[in-house]
Scaffold this motif. Sequence first.
Motif, PDB file in Angstrom:
ATOM      1  N   UNK A  48       3.316  54.930  27.435  1.00 41.98           N
ATOM      2  CA  UNK A  48       2.888  54.927  28.826  1.00 41.98           C
ATOM      3  C   UNK A  48       4.028  54.838  29.838  1.00 41.98           C
ATOM      4  N   UNK A  49       5.191  54.367  29.442  1.00 42.58           N
ATOM      5  CA  UNK A  49       6.307  54.287  30.383  1.00 42.58           C
ATOM      6  C   UNK A  49       6.787  55.674  30.798  1.00 42.58           C
ATOM      7  N   UNK A  50       6.608  56.663  29.929  1.00 39.90           N
ATOM      8  CA  UNK A  50       7.021  58.027  30.237  1.00 39.90           C
ATOM      9  C   UNK A  50       8.521  58.219  30.107  1.00 39.90           C
ATOM     10  N   UNK A  51       8.965  59.390  30.516  1.00 44.41           N
ATOM     11  CA  UNK A  51      10.379  59.758  30.405  1.00 44.41           C
ATOM     12  C   UNK A  51      10.706  60.739  31.516  1.00 44.41           C
ATOM     13  N   UNK A  52      11.953  60.716  31.989  1.00 47.08           N
ATOM     14  CA  UNK A  52      12.277  61.627  33.078  1.00 47.08           C
ATOM     15  C   UNK A  52      12.535  63.034  32.541  1.00 47.08           C
ATOM     16  N   UNK A  53      12.321  63.990  33.396  1.00 46.82           N
ATOM     17  CA  UNK A  53      12.354  65.404  33.021  1.00 46.82           C
ATOM     18  C   UNK A  53      13.655  65.797  32.334  1.00 46.82           C
ATOM     19  N   UNK A  54      14.782  65.283  32.814  1.00 44.06           N
ATOM     20  CA  UNK A  54      16.066  65.628  32.213  1.00 44.06           C
ATOM     21  C   UNK A  54      16.144  65.277  30.744  1.00 44.06           C
ATOM     22  N   UNK A  55      15.586  64.133  30.388  1.00 47.16           N
ATOM     23  CA  UNK A  55      15.601  63.716  28.971  1.00 47.16           C
ATOM     24  C   UNK A  55      14.693  64.593  28.117  1.00 47.16           C
ATOM     25  N   UNK A  56      13.582  65.033  28.696  1.00 49.63           N
ATOM     26  CA  UNK A  56      12.696  65.937  27.959  1.00 49.63           C
ATOM     27  C   UNK A  56      13.447  67.230  27.662  1.00 49.63           C
ATOM     28  N   UNK A  57      14.082  67.788  28.696  1.00 48.88           N
ATOM     29  CA  UNK A  57      14.842  69.017  28.531  1.00 48.88           C
ATOM     30  C   UNK A  57      15.949  68.886  27.503  1.00 48.88           C
ATOM     31  N   UNK A  58      16.674  67.762  27.543  1.00 50.06           N
ATOM     32  CA  UNK A  58      17.743  67.526  26.571  1.00 50.06           C
ATOM     33  C   UNK A  58      17.192  67.433  25.160  1.00 50.06           C
ATOM     34  N   UNK A  59      16.126  66.671  24.996  1.00 46.91           N
ATOM     35  CA  UNK A  59      15.549  66.456  23.668  1.00 46.91           C
ATOM     36  C   UNK A  59      15.035  67.747  23.046  1.00 46.91           C
ATOM     37  N   UNK A  60      14.501  68.647  23.876  1.00 48.39           N
ATOM     38  CA  UNK A  60      13.876  69.866  23.358  1.00 48.39           C
ATOM     39  C   UNK A  60      14.707  71.116  23.586  1.00 48.39           C
ATOM     40  N   UNK A  61      15.849  70.965  24.251  1.00 46.17           N
ATOM     41  CA  UNK A  61      16.712  72.123  24.493  1.00 46.17           C
ATOM     42  C   UNK A  61      16.104  73.137  25.440  1.00 46.17           C
ATOM     43  N   UNK A  62      15.405  72.650  26.467  1.00 44.83           N
ATOM     44  CA  UNK A  62      14.762  73.542  27.432  1.00 44.83           C
ATOM     45  C   UNK A  62      15.511  73.504  28.758  1.00 44.83           C
ATOM     46  N   UNK A  63      15.831  74.669  29.331  1.00 42.88           N
ATOM     47  CA  UNK A  63      16.483  74.687  30.643  1.00 42.88           C
ATOM     48  C   UNK A  63      15.514  74.190  31.723  1.00 42.88           C
ATOM     49  N   UNK A  64      16.040  73.656  32.842  1.00 46.30           N
ATOM     50  CA  UNK A  64      15.195  73.056  33.882  1.00 46.30           C
ATOM     51  C   UNK A  64      14.060  73.948  34.391  1.00 46.30           C
ATOM     52  N   UNK A  65      14.323  75.215  34.644  1.00 42.53           N
ATOM     53  CA  UNK A  65      13.264  76.093  35.180  1.00 42.53           C
ATOM     54  C   UNK A  65      12.135  76.276  34.169  1.00 42.53           C
ATOM     55  N   UNK A  66      12.493  76.448  32.919  1.00 44.35           N
ATOM     56  CA  UNK A  66      11.487  76.615  31.859  1.00 44.35           C
ATOM     57  C   UNK A  66      10.689  75.333  31.682  1.00 44.35           C
ATOM     58  N   UNK A  67      11.389  74.203  31.657  1.00 50.79           N
ATOM     59  CA  UNK A  67      10.733  72.916  31.509  1.00 50.79           C
ATOM     60  C   UNK A  67       9.762  72.667  32.651  1.00 50.79           C
ATOM     61  N   UNK A  68      10.190  72.945  33.865  1.00 47.31           N
ATOM     62  CA  UNK A  68       9.347  72.760  35.046  1.00 47.31           C
ATOM     63  C   UNK A  68       8.064  73.575  34.936  1.00 47.31           C
ATOM     64  N   UNK A  69       8.180  74.819  34.495  1.00 44.49           N
ATOM     65  CA  UNK A  69       7.012  75.683  34.324  1.00 44.49           C
ATOM     66  C   UNK A  69       6.036  75.072  33.320  1.00 44.49           C
ATOM     67  N   UNK A  70       6.550  74.626  32.177  1.00 50.65           N
ATOM     68  CA  UNK A  70       5.677  74.078  31.139  1.00 50.65           C
ATOM     69  C   UNK A  70       5.038  72.754  31.572  1.00 50.65           C
ATOM     70  N   UNK A  71       5.803  71.897  32.250  1.00 55.01           N
ATOM     71  CA  UNK A  71       5.232  70.642  32.733  1.00 55.01           C
ATOM     72  C   UNK A  71       4.126  70.891  33.757  1.00 55.01           C
ATOM     73  N   UNK A  72       4.327  71.898  34.592  1.00 57.34           N
ATOM     74  CA  UNK A  72       3.296  72.260  35.580  1.00 57.34           C
ATOM     75  C   UNK A  72       2.014  72.711  34.873  1.00 57.34           C
TER      76      UNK A  72
END
Length: 125
Positions: free
Chosen positions: A34-58
Motif C-alpha cells: 500500500x505504500x506504493x513506489x515512485x514512477x522512476x523506480x518502476x521504470x528502473x525496475x522494469x527497464x521502461x523509458x519515462x514516456x512508455x511508463x507514463x502511457x502504461x500507468x495511465x
Amino acid sequence: MQQAMNSASAVKALAALAQQSRLAIFRLLVQTGPAGVHAGRIGEALGLPPATLSFHLKELANAGLVASRQEGRNVIYQARYQQMNELLGFLMEHCCEGDPKGCDVPSFACQPKRPARTKATAKSD
C-alpha cells in the motif's frame, strides 16, 4: 458502499492487464504494498523509458487498477487492492455452482498488510 464489479468494468480491467508491460507494472505495484513506489523506480525496475511508463500507468489508472499521489516532486503509484479483489471476485463468482469448496481453489482475496511500524512512526503517534 461501493458496487460490485460489473462486466464492463471487468473487461476494461482485463484489457489493461492484457499487455506484458502493464501486467509487469501491476504485479510490481501489488508486491510493493500500500505504500506504493515512485514512477522512476518502476521504470528502473522494469527497464521502461519515462514516456512508455507514463502511457502504461495511465492505462492502468483508467481501468481503476492503479492510484497515484504527489509527494514532493515524485508521483507515487500504488495498486488499488479493492479493485483487484473485486475483479478476482467477479471472475470467481458462482465458482462450482456457488460451492467454492468443490473448486479446490485457494482464496485469492488480498488484504495488504499495513507497513511495519518503525521507531519514527511510533514516536509520531
